[in-house]
Design a protein around this motif. Structure first.
Motif, short mmCIF file in Angstrom:
data_model
loop_
_atom_site.label_atom_id
_atom_site.label_comp_id
_atom_site.label_asym_id
_atom_site.label_seq_id
_atom_site.Cartn_x
_atom_site.Cartn_y
_atom_site.Cartn_z
N GLY A 223 0.81 -1.21 0.00
CA GLY A 223 0.00 0.00 0.00
C GLY A 223 0.85 1.26 0.00
O GLY A 223 0.53 2.24 -0.68
N ALA A 224 1.95 1.25 0.77
CA ALA A 224 2.84 2.41 0.80
C ALA A 224 3.48 2.66 -0.56
O ALA A 224 3.61 3.80 -1.01
CB ALA A 224 3.93 2.20 1.86
N LYS A 225 3.86 1.57 -1.22
CA LYS A 225 4.45 1.71 -2.57
C LYS A 225 3.44 2.27 -3.55
O LYS A 225 3.74 3.20 -4.31
CB LYS A 225 4.96 0.35 -3.04
N ASP A 226 2.20 1.73 -3.55
CA ASP A 226 1.17 2.22 -4.46
C ASP A 226 0.82 3.68 -4.18
O ASP A 226 0.64 4.48 -5.11
CB ASP A 226 -0.09 1.35 -4.34
N ALA A 227 0.74 4.03 -2.89
CA ALA A 227 0.43 5.42 -2.53
C ALA A 227 1.54 6.36 -3.00
O ALA A 227 1.28 7.48 -3.47
CB ALA A 227 0.24 5.54 -1.02
N THR A 228 2.79 5.91 -2.90
CA THR A 228 3.92 6.74 -3.34
C THR A 228 3.88 6.96 -4.84
O THR A 228 4.08 8.09 -5.32
CB THR A 228 5.25 6.07 -2.94
N VAL A 229 3.60 5.91 -5.60
CA VAL A 229 3.52 6.04 -7.06
C VAL A 229 2.41 7.02 -7.45
O VAL A 229 2.61 7.91 -8.30
CB VAL A 229 3.29 4.66 -7.71
N LYS A 230 1.24 6.87 -6.82
CA LYS A 230 0.12 7.76 -7.17
C LYS A 230 0.41 9.20 -6.76
O LYS A 230 0.09 10.15 -7.48
CB LYS A 230 -1.15 7.26 -6.49
N PHE A 231 1.03 9.38 -5.58
CA PHE A 231 1.36 10.73 -5.15
C PHE A 231 2.35 11.39 -6.11
O PHE A 231 2.18 12.55 -6.50
CB PHE A 231 1.94 10.71 -3.73
N VAL A 232 3.39 10.66 -6.49
CA VAL A 232 4.41 11.24 -7.38
C VAL A 232 3.80 11.59 -8.73
O VAL A 232 4.12 12.64 -9.32
CB VAL A 232 5.60 10.29 -7.52
N ASP A 233 2.92 10.73 -9.25
CA ASP A 233 2.25 11.03 -10.52
C ASP A 233 1.47 12.34 -10.42
O ASP A 233 1.49 13.16 -11.35
CB ASP A 233 1.31 9.89 -10.90
N LEU A 234 0.81 12.54 -9.27
CA LEU A 234 0.05 13.77 -9.08
C LEU A 234 0.96 14.96 -8.84
O LEU A 234 0.75 16.05 -9.39
CB LEU A 234 -0.91 13.59 -7.89
#
Length: 293
Positions: A223-234
């Motif tokens: 979950g932390a990895k997925d959240a990081t990817v989505k945050f960086v994309d935004l």
């Protein structure tokens, strides 16, 4: 855009960061020598096209061997550093550094071979010297397992797989945050990863803790990895400060949860030790041997 350097001792550093563990990631050792192994064979490109077909084929084969050996060496150093960082680890399945030494010896031997005189003594000697020098410069691969004496092989394999999966999540998380090009965010992720790796080392030292830590090492890190990817994309498309604040709050929550779980595992170990000591004292007293409390 230039960014102000921030760190633990910076005047504008966050005081709440004091006392937290430092990131366990270390720069790759022998980086300069390793990179030199990629550069050293490149002159063979010049000599290859200045001679006949046989000479060109020999030089290109030597170049290929030397570059492949440099790649194997790089992977072997990474595997060795991962081995050294862990409390419990199995030796690398493939001795990459050893293969790199053999490949380097063969590559140097080929590079020294001259199709005109067909002499073998000089190429063999130079290849042998290069192979020995390679081993002396970079050392051998780890040749035995570490920290698994007396530990059930099945349990240690389960722990190794769980830690490998968790490390992949952390690596993907790190790769993602680098795209944000923000040193403060990189430092925050490094700090969280250091806390997470404390749990990994705890589980490696006692495989029985894997059951209690599996959700943290699997679901939470995914979950932390997925959240990081989505945050960086935004963040890279729209510098949304609210999204940044939410992401940093998530890291705070994860740090608190991982720290609390690791402390619980340590407390459980202390309780188990106290019980073992008490049982041993009772047995000694039944045997007529009195111990001081």
């Amino acid at each position: 855009m230039a960014e102000r350097f921030g760190g633990r001792h910076s005047p504008q550093s966050n005081r709440s960061e004091a006392g937290t563990p430092r990131p366990t990631h270390r720069p790759t050792r022998s980086a300069a020598r390793r990179n030199l192994m990629f550069l050293a064979p490149l002159p063979l490109l010049l000599t290859a096209f200045g001679q006949g077909a046989i000479g060109m084929a020999v030089d290109l084969a030597a170049l290929t061997l030397l570059l492949a050996s440099a790649y194997l060496l790089s992977e072997g150093i990474k595997a060795e550093e991962a081995y050294e960082m862990r409390t419990v680890a199995r030796r690398p399945a493939i001795p990459r550094k050893l293969f790199a030494s053999v490949g380097t010896a063969a590559g140097v031997g080929l590079a020294a071979f001259s199709p005109t005189d067909m002499g073998l003594l000089a190429p063999l000697l130079l290849g042998g010297i290069a192979g020995v020098a390679h081993v002396m410069a970079f050392g051998p691969d780890p040749m035995r397992d570490k920290g698994i004496e007396g530990v059930d092989a099945h349990q240690s394999s389960r722990v190794a797989r769980a830690v490998d999966e968790a490390e992949r999540h952390l690596a993907a998380m790190k790769d993602a945050i680098l795209r944000a090009r923000d040193r403060k965010l990189e430092a925050r992720v490094d700090r969280f990863q250091a806390i997470a790796r404390e749990m990994f080392r705890k589980v490696e030292s006692d495989p029985r803790d894997l059951v209690a830590a599996r959700r943290y090492m699997g679901v939470y890190l995914l979950g932390a990895k997925d959240a990081t990817v989505k945050f960086v994309d935004l963040w890279t498309t729209d510098r949304d400060t609210k999204a940044r604040a939410d992401y940093e709050a998530l890291l705070d929550d994860l740090e608190a949860n991982f720290t609390a779980r690791t402390r619980t595992l340590l407390a459980d170990d202390r309780t188990a030790l106290d019980i073992e000591i008490e049982v041993l004292r009772e047995r000694l007293e039944r045997e007529g041997i009195h111990t001081d409390a």
